[in-house]
Motif scaffolding. Structure first.
Motif: not given
Ligand code: FES
Length: 168
Positions: A5-9, A11-13, A124-126
């Motif tokens: 998953q991408y951890d937005e907080k 800013d990394r996978y 890509t983010e997805d």
């Protein structure tokens, strides 16, 4: 991988490690522990399992191999063949060999980048697509050429790209 998953907080996978992952990592640690020059092969093996080297994996290896996490992070970010970003479900390889280049490969790359809102060597983010540039893939007669996974798409024009990508 569903557990990536991408951890937005942050800013990394991130990858949610399960028991089996820890077993694989323990195997790698057992294989390389205390051997000279072991770090790069150990990281390569770990990347072979996950497809990338998320921070949790780096930290687990650091502990097991008794190396500082910052040293591992330094090695991972120094060598281009290590990545902290997972590869997408589909890998797009745009040929930028001479024949393809002469026939407009740069415009094809640009169109793929614009369509997917990523740059070369990004995903890509997805996690659907990763984009790479390669040298001659031996299909010069079909220039310009891209591969998507094992499918070859030749005689390309930028306007064909969106339709092609929609099929994946
Ligand atoms: S240069 Fe692109 S296939 Fe040969």
């Amino acid at each position: 991988m569903e557990n990536v998953q991408y951890d937005e907080k942050a800013d990394r996978y991130v990858v949610e490690l399960v028991k089996e992952d820890y077993e694989h990592l323990d195997e790698i640690i057992g294989r390389y522990s205390d051997k000279p020059g072991y770090l790069i092969p150990a990281l390569k093996d770990a990347q072979g399992i996950f497809g990338f080297l998320p921070l949790d994996v780096q930290n687990y290896l650091a502990k097991g191999l008794r190396i500082s996490p910052s040293h591992i992070y330094g090695v991972v970010t120094f060598y281009a063949f290590f990545t902290t970003v997972p590869r997408g479900q589909h890998v797009i390889r745009c040929c930028m060999g001479t024949a393809c280049y002469v026939k407009g490969a740069a415009d094809i790359v640009k169109k793929v980048e614009d369509t997917l809102a990523i740059k070369v060597d990004e995903t890509t983010e997805d996690l659907k697509f990763s984009l790479e540039v390669v040298r001659c893939v031996g299909a010069c007669g079909l220039a310009p050429v891209i591969f998507i996974d094992d499918d070859v798409h030749g005689m390309l024009e930028p306007k064909k790209i969106e339709n092609i990508l929609e099929k994946y």
